[in-house]
Design a protein around this motif. Sequence first.
Motif, PDB file in Angstrom:
ATOM      1  N   TYR A 769       0.858  -1.176   0.000  1.00  0.00           N
ATOM      2  CA  TYR A 769       0.000   0.000   0.000  1.00  0.00           C
ATOM      3  C   TYR A 769       0.900   1.234   0.000  1.00  0.00           C
ATOM      4  O   TYR A 769       1.881   1.300   0.753  1.00  0.00           O
ATOM      5  CB  TYR A 769      -0.906   0.016   1.230  1.00  0.00           C
ATOM      6  N   ARG A 771       0.580   5.573  -0.138  1.00  0.00           N
ATOM      7  CA  ARG A 771      -0.184   6.817  -0.204  1.00  0.00           C
ATOM      8  C   ARG A 771       0.767   7.903  -0.685  1.00  0.00           C
ATOM      9  O   ARG A 771       1.722   8.259   0.012  1.00  0.00           O
ATOM     10  CB  ARG A 771      -0.752   7.178   1.157  1.00  0.00           C
ATOM     11  N   GLU A 773       1.418  11.667  -1.983  1.00  0.00           N
ATOM     12  CA  GLU A 773       0.986  13.049  -2.096  1.00  0.00           C
ATOM     13  C   GLU A 773       1.824  13.768  -3.146  1.00  0.00           C
ATOM     14  O   GLU A 773       3.002  13.472  -3.326  1.00  0.00           O
ATOM     15  CB  GLU A 773       1.111  13.766  -0.744  1.00  0.00           C
ATOM     16  N   GLU A 802      -3.676  13.672  -4.136  1.00  0.00           N
ATOM     17  CA  GLU A 802      -3.246  12.457  -3.452  1.00  0.00           C
ATOM     18  C   GLU A 802      -3.547  11.256  -4.323  1.00  0.00           C
ATOM     19  O   GLU A 802      -4.593  11.194  -4.972  1.00  0.00           O
ATOM     20  CB  GLU A 802      -3.953  12.318  -2.102  1.00  0.00           C
ATOM     21  N   LYS A 804      -3.389   6.848  -4.326  1.00  0.00           N
ATOM     22  CA  LYS A 804      -3.254   5.652  -3.504  1.00  0.00           C
ATOM     23  C   LYS A 804      -2.944   4.466  -4.404  1.00  0.00           C
ATOM     24  O   LYS A 804      -3.602   4.264  -5.423  1.00  0.00           O
ATOM     25  CB  LYS A 804      -4.541   5.402  -2.705  1.00  0.00           C
TER      26      LYS A 804
END
Length: 955
Positions: A769, A771, A773, A802, A804
């Motif tokens: 995973y 994330r 930005e 953002e 993901k």
Amino acid sequence: MKINKGADWRRDGRGIWSTPVSLTALVVAGSCVTSAALAGSLSGRVSDASGVKSLRSAEVEIVELQRRAQTGNDGSFRFSDIPDGSYTLRTQYVGADPVEIKVNVAGDTRSEDILLGAARADGGYIDNVLVVGQRASLASALSRQRAADGVESVLSRDGIGQFPDQNAAESLRRVAGINVLNDQGEGRFVAVRGLSPDLNAASINGARVPAPESDVRSVALDVIPAELIESIEIKKSLTPDMDADTIGASIEINTTSAFDRNEPFLSFSGEGSFNDMNNEWSPKGSLDFSTTINDRLGIAGGLSHYKREFSTDNIEMDGWKLSDDDVAFAETVEYRDYDVERTRLGGSLSLDFRASDTTTLYARFLRSEFEDQEYRGRLIFEMDEDPNSGEANTANFSDADGEIQAVRDIKDRFEKQTITSLNLGGETFAGAWTLKYNGSWSAAKEREAGSLDPVEFQREFDGDDELDVSFDYSDWRLPRYTLSGNNVAAFSDPAEFEFDKIERTTFSLAEDEEFAARFDIARDFALSNGQFTFQFGAKGRLREKTYDKQADIFDGFDGDFTLADVAGSPSYGLAGIGPVPSGPAVRDFIDSNIADFELNDVDTAFESNIAYYSVDEDIYAGYVLGRLDRGPLRLIGGVRVEQTRNDIRANAVEMVEGEDDTDVNVTPTRFERDYTDVLPSLNVRYQAAEDVLLRAGVYRSLVRPQIGQLAPRFVVEQTTDEDDNGEEVVLREGEFGNPELKPYDAWNVDVSAEWYLGNSGVLQAGVFYKRIEDFIVNVVFEDSEFLGVEFSEATIPQNGDEAKVKGFELSYQQALSFLPGVLDGVIVGFNYTYTDAEGEIGDRTISLPASAENTFNASLGYEKGPLSLRLTAAFRDKYLDELGDDPEQDRFVEDHIQFDLSAKYRVTPQFQVFAEFVNLGDEPYVAYRNLGGRKRLLQYEEYSWTGKTGFRYSF
């Protein structure tokens, strides 16, 4: 639409983390701890049963103390601070049975060499430890993966110095989560977990590799010959002692060490490759050697030369629209015929010196040269008006309705890329202390001088019903054209096509250079059952990348110059495009008549000034980490701080069209900035059972913007036109760099499980995973201004909000030696990666550019006695390539699957012959956009298959 200028994004970090100096002071203070007086130490070397080949990443354990160490490049291991006593030393290596021996430590330094496996009676092969072939490569790769601190995949060549594939980039296709992007049918750039190659970083012997191409950071791995490489490590999770400039993976390329072997080694090979499309053979040769001059000094190196000739057939379309009658058509259609000659020359040299029993020094040098001579003949249709008729699969044009321009041109481009890397360093042990130190210089360069791109000849058909053109889109990937009209003969008559222009790259030079220095200091603390290591270090990287170009545009000729003077015959197979210019004939004519060509001063000044930039990027880093090894648990945690300083220069160039003339205005631009990032990480490795490993990692990382996106190159073309009311309007269209771009900023999580199947395979699964930005995309803006420059329409790289990224990986590799009879030579492998990568840009949710949702690699091999066979398949799903103004203008690349086959036969233990077939299915490259509910072709390129055959001799 408001443009994000990023005015408030800087992290000036004026507190305790503002400079690496303060961090270094902190960790030095923290390291001033007292410890008990040192006890004994134990060191040694692990090798195969012959004692010749060192085994890297073997795990050596002092069973009673639960202390473990992994062997280094030369097979060496070391334990310090061992209480006096008798211990069991247990050694494991994938592909060998574990070995246990008894050792006694009595307050001194004890050396114990360990041999794995046993020599057969005939002396020709080694039982248990395989040192040649696919199984050897598998065993070496899995041993390194098993010993790694984080989530990692490894590609290793076997003990006779050969990669299982002929090209390093092509070999990476087989690694879990890896997809290789092609250029002209050759694997060049590496995508990890479906993410763009721009989100990876590459190193040679620990030093970051600069990029020879002008505007990017990503490095084409095919520039570096496979014969010079000992291994490639794909590190998908980071620890604090690693550079933090990656989100996909850190790709670590390692060359050979002289201490890999205890005896002299020499190998050479010869190869010929055949391309089906151009029916040409291409030669390749390589040399690989290593020797120890005495017990303390060794030298290793290699040379490789490859000259490859091949052809490519291509179709490209642009300007797709729907007419008033809902007929889909492209304003521009191009049929391209490529003939390419690529030459790769590489050399490496390594010196290793044991200055004492506690200090080892090394020098690593690598240089690679890549020359690319490309001829591209091209036929272009330019449509001035909409089609006069058409259906779902056709569009019909007539010059009676609007001009049809036919262009026949040639591209004659020669470019040379070089990559050079020099690494000097060493390692010193002082009791429980370990000191590592390194200085490096890396440089990359791309140069053109005299390339012609293009030389155009054109014929305009306008208003006399001379020419009608019909396009058939029944096969959307292969559009066909047919001609009719009163003067079709003129279309194929080279004398009808008059000289239009020359764009000559008189000079183009991109240079990328980096100096780096680092030190790492570690202190081991013995625990009652395990070990704790405290480590800190610092690194400085000073980088300068520049680009300069002189482009000369000639758009007139004093005399008669038509295509008939330089006509040649194409080798194109997708449609009839002849005649096209001959590259050598055009070059000879221009060289002989250069004084008669008329230089366009305005276009020359414009094209030459928009290219320039100079970017200085200095990165200062410091880190501190702790490493706990206790029983089955290994825990590594810490923090890294990186400060980045930029000094960026370029030009703002405006071409302003007036009533009588056109002016080019050039204004130098310069921006300075600095920012600091605090990057924590934690990695856990847990051995749940003898053959089961669990891993988890959490870390923060960043990827700095591409150089071409960052450089403040502001390019505006100003013209005048009339609006719908007949009013004169000023149009200012441009492309801008953005010096205020933020880096990609990512939090990353990895969790995986690995089950090692005896001594011959692994089954693993993992989830990830990310994330992210401030991811970066190119965005089209209208009627606004940027950094004081007004425009009516401009393309500007911008930070998104953002993104993901999440997904999972599955991998299985095993040598099925437990099967009966001849089947015990079967080797299987399969890996699959699913990636879901989405981000927000404005009011749109998009897939991240170059992120493929599904990738898999499969291989079926057979190796028994002297015979080795392997069939592989590599699949990559479709992906977003470029973001358009709206969803229907987005560019996508179609899914791709490639099949390769190889066969090797060992005639004697020293002599091997081989054959390979690449791209057996003739898989093309296809890019498209969506319009009117259907896919519309943007690019189609096919290469056919390539066959290779050759020999390898080693002694």
